[in-house]
Write an enzyme that holds these catalytic residues in place. Sequence first.
Site, short mmCIF file in Angstrom:
data_model
loop_
_atom_site.label_atom_id
_atom_site.label_comp_id
_atom_site.label_asym_id
_atom_site.label_seq_id
_atom_site.Cartn_x
_atom_site.Cartn_y
_atom_site.Cartn_z
N LYS A 50 29.37 19.33 15.66
CA LYS A 50 29.32 20.23 14.96
C LYS A 50 27.80 21.39 16.09
CE LYS A 50 33.15 20.80 14.13
NZ LYS A 50 34.05 21.41 12.42
N GLU A 92 30.77 25.38 7.19
CA GLU A 92 31.92 24.09 7.05
C GLU A 92 32.45 23.61 6.67
OE1 GLU A 92 33.33 21.52 10.16
OE2 GLU A 92 32.16 23.51 11.05
N ASP A 93 33.79 23.34 6.75
CA ASP A 93 34.47 22.25 5.51
C ASP A 93 34.07 23.32 3.78
OD1 ASP A 93 35.55 20.94 7.85
OD2 ASP A 93 33.79 19.76 7.53
N ASP A 118 35.81 27.06 10.08
CA ASP A 118 37.54 26.81 10.07
C ASP A 118 38.49 27.71 9.81
OD1 ASP A 118 36.51 24.02 9.30
OD2 ASP A 118 36.55 24.74 6.99
N ASN A 244 46.08 18.40 10.62
CA ASN A 244 46.00 16.69 11.09
C ASN A 244 47.06 15.42 11.13
OD1 ASN A 244 43.13 17.68 11.07
ND2 ASN A 244 43.60 17.89 9.05
#
Length: 247
Positions: A50, A92-93, A118, A244
């Site tokens: 990122k 993030e995440d 996300d 994924n």
Amino acid sequence: MCRAIDEQPELAHNLTIKNNTIAIVSDGTAVLGLGELRPEAVMPVIEGGKAMLHKRFANVNAYPICLGTKDPQEIIKTIKAISPGFGAIHLEDIASPQCFEIEETLEKELDIPVYHDDQHGTAIVVLAGVLNALKLTKKNLEDVKIVVCGVGAAGIAITKMLLAAGAKNIVGVDKEGTITSEKQYDNQMWQWYASQTNADKIDGPLNKAMENADIFIGVADADILKVEDINRMATDPIVFALANPQS
């Protein structure tokens, strides 16, 4: 300079690095393809995945901030405390549903942009893909049936963006089956989702939702969609297989 900024804080955007600096903040609870990890273990994703992209494509300096707490209120408090030194916050995440509370609270209470990769990053790309696919198949967004498989951070954000763009017929499916207003959910975001989608109140597993669907958007686990499910779809089906891959 210090006195000028003290009197007019907005000057920090022009007189310091703030205007070109982003904090990438994670608690490690939803790392792409890996699930929950220690905060330190998210560093490779943030640095290489990122921060490097921010620098390469926008020449923006982005710094990893890995938090040793999973409590939404502590995360909100920490980000608010460090926000004066940054021009934007990149979440993030961070796992669902906490990510919604964190993002919505920060958007209301901070005077700088807040972006959850996300959610927003995925939704922007999916909407672009959907609009282009509809042009190729000569279909209209307001007329098609869309099945979103995986009603987490990405799935909910995708649905919000599709609704804002004009989609009328969206059915969300998760492990428990379709999300419908006929049921009550502990997850408040699922309650909202049920009130905004599935007007026909389809109740059942994925294969039932796939009947005459024009578009499938998969943001859950791998190997869920079967050939038989695609065969149930309408003419010229559009499939976005975004889960994924399993290692």
